[in-house]
Design an enzyme around this catalytic site. Structure first.
Site, PDB file in Angstrom:
ATOM      1  N   THR A 116     -28.800 -14.212  17.500  1.00 35.13           N
ATOM      2  CA  THR A 116     -28.927 -13.493  18.767  1.00 35.13           C
ATOM      3  C   THR A 116     -29.580 -14.338  19.852  1.00 35.13           C
ATOM      4  O   THR A 116     -30.377 -15.242  19.545  1.00 35.13           O
ATOM      5  CB  THR A 116     -29.811 -12.230  18.538  1.00 35.13           C
ATOM      6  OG1 THR A 116     -30.204 -11.705  19.801  1.00 35.13           O
ATOM      7  CG2 THR A 116     -31.082 -12.547  17.763  1.00 35.13           C
ATOM      8  N   TYR A 140     -37.800  -8.809  16.194  1.00 36.74           N
ATOM      9  CA  TYR A 140     -36.355  -8.914  15.931  1.00 36.74           C
ATOM     10  C   TYR A 140     -35.891 -10.359  16.117  1.00 36.74           C
ATOM     11  O   TYR A 140     -35.289 -10.959  15.212  1.00 36.74           O
ATOM     12  CB  TYR A 140     -35.593  -7.968  16.864  1.00 36.74           C
ATOM     13  CG  TYR A 140     -34.093  -8.189  16.884  1.00 36.74           C
ATOM     14  CD1 TYR A 140     -33.320  -7.983  15.748  1.00 36.74           C
ATOM     15  CD2 TYR A 140     -33.449  -8.622  18.044  1.00 36.74           C
ATOM     16  CE1 TYR A 140     -31.947  -8.190  15.765  1.00 36.74           C
ATOM     17  CE2 TYR A 140     -32.078  -8.832  18.072  1.00 36.74           C
ATOM     18  CZ  TYR A 140     -31.330  -8.620  16.933  1.00 36.74           C
ATOM     19  OH  TYR A 140     -29.985  -8.840  16.940  1.00 36.74           O
TER      20      TYR A 140
END
Ligand SMILES: NC(=O)c1ccc[n+]([C@@H]2O[C@H](COP(=O)([O-])OP(=O)(O)OC[C@H]3O[C@@H](n4cnc5c(N)ncnc54)[C@H](O)[C@@H]3O)[C@@H](O)[C@H]2O)c1
Length: 322
Positions: A116, A140
């Site tokens: 990501t 995350y």
């Protein structure tokens, strides 16, 4: 190739598995349905297994002897990761490590990982290149970066090719496959905007005082079909160096406000916003420099125009509620 697609019942995984099948590969979906329903698996080969169950995941590898893995399964909520970081160490690291055990016991040729843009944190230079500083601002992003590193190390040790694809904002839906975006809770802007506006409400926008042209955050939206195409190319690539991480984005940014206006226009109504405080950890602008993916895999975004992304997302939302 025979390819295990972890998280293949999820939003992006359902597209990747179908794109692989269309390209002539055999996709085996491995998902425990913790964040998806079986309906998204359709007629794909399916194994309902939790990745952290190492013996069962090894059993899947023993039965199918896959040549490749696309690892999309994971926990993917930035906000939840701030509240419960332990869920992210556990699911994004421990479950991934369990999958690597299977890859060590039953060697594969190639392993792709869904990473990501969150690995960059607040990038100072935009568009963001892969060699930008890696300073995730959320658990995350940190968990994804940690798994990238573990994966590349494991690939060197075991002898398979590892590639991480750092997605920017995946959006839209394939117009024919009936497998659009659906997270619970939904944190992504386009489905949130559709739901709020179509239901007669306002779209909540977090921050309108950022250093961007209209004060709202700017993001790079890539259509999920373009994203799936990048996976097919990365898996099929013959001479791709192992241990590389590539950005997948368009190099174009759209502000939150512009996206909401595009959704409203597609719905044929006026845009309505509620401006809220900034959310901690939200960088003002995230735009990919995806030229490396173009250079190495001849990939370019073909259907990531914002109007098309929104049109396919709205069509999917209509179909879902019929
Ligand atoms: N959606 C985006 O814009 C975006 C952007 C960057 C990266 N990513 C990454 O792409 C991947 C897929 O994202 P998505 O939006 O399709 O998410 P999703 O939640 O729709 O799909 C994830 C799937 O993984 C499954 N899963 C999770 N943990 C599992 C486990 N331990 N064992 C078995 N199955 C498990 C879930 O049931 C779900 O079907 C994620 O890893 C996410 O971090 C997504």
């Amino acid at each position: 190739m025979r390819v295990v697609v972890t998280g293949g019942a999820g939003y992006i995984g359902a597209h990747v598995a179908r794109a692989l099948r269309l390209a002539g590969h055999e996709a085996i979906v491995v998902d425990d349905l913790r964040a998806a329903s079986a309906s998204r698996v359709g007629d794909l080969v399916f194994e309902k297994v939790a990745l952290e169950d190492t013996e069962r995941i090894c059993g899947v590898f023993e039965r199918y002897r896959p040549d490749g893995v696309v690892h999309l399964a994971g926990s993917a909520s930035v906000a939840e990761s701030v509240r419960h970081p332990e869920v992210y160490w556990d699911n994004n690291l421990r479950s991934g490590a369990s999958l690597l055990v299977a890859c060590a016991r039953y060697p594969v040729r190639a392993f792709l990982f869904s990473s990501t843009a969150a690995v960059y944190g607040n990038a100072e230079v935009v568009p963001i290149r892969e060699d930008s500083p890696l300073k995730p601002t959320t658990p995350y992003g940190a968990s994804k970066l940690a798994f990238e590193r573990l994966l590349h190390t494991a690939a060197r040790a075991v002898g398979f090719r590892s590639t991480a694809l750092r997605y920017f904002n995946a959006a839209g839906a394939n117009p024919e496959w009936g497998v659009g975006e659906e997270h619970d809770p939904e944190e992504h802007l386009i489905p949130r905007a559709i739901e709020a506006l179509a239901g007669g409400g306002n779209v909540q926008i977090y921050g309108n005082d950022y250093p961007t042209p209209d004060g709202t955050c700017v993001r790079d939206y890539v259509h999920v079909d373009d994203l799936a195409d990048a996976h097919v190319r990365a898996l099929e690539a013959e001479n791709l160096e192992s241990g590389r991480s590539f950005n997948v984005g368009t190099g174009r940014g759209h502000s939150v406000r512009e996206v909401v206006e595009t959704v409203a226009s597609r719905l044929g109504i006026a845009p309505r916003f509620d401006f809220k405080d900034r959310r901690p950890g939200d960088p003002p602008t995230l735009i990919a420099d995806a030229s490396a993916l173009g250079e190495h895999l001849d990939w370019s975004p073909r259907v990531s125009d914002l109007d098309y992304i929104v049109a396919t997302a709205v069509d999917w939302a209509h179909r879902r509620t019929i």
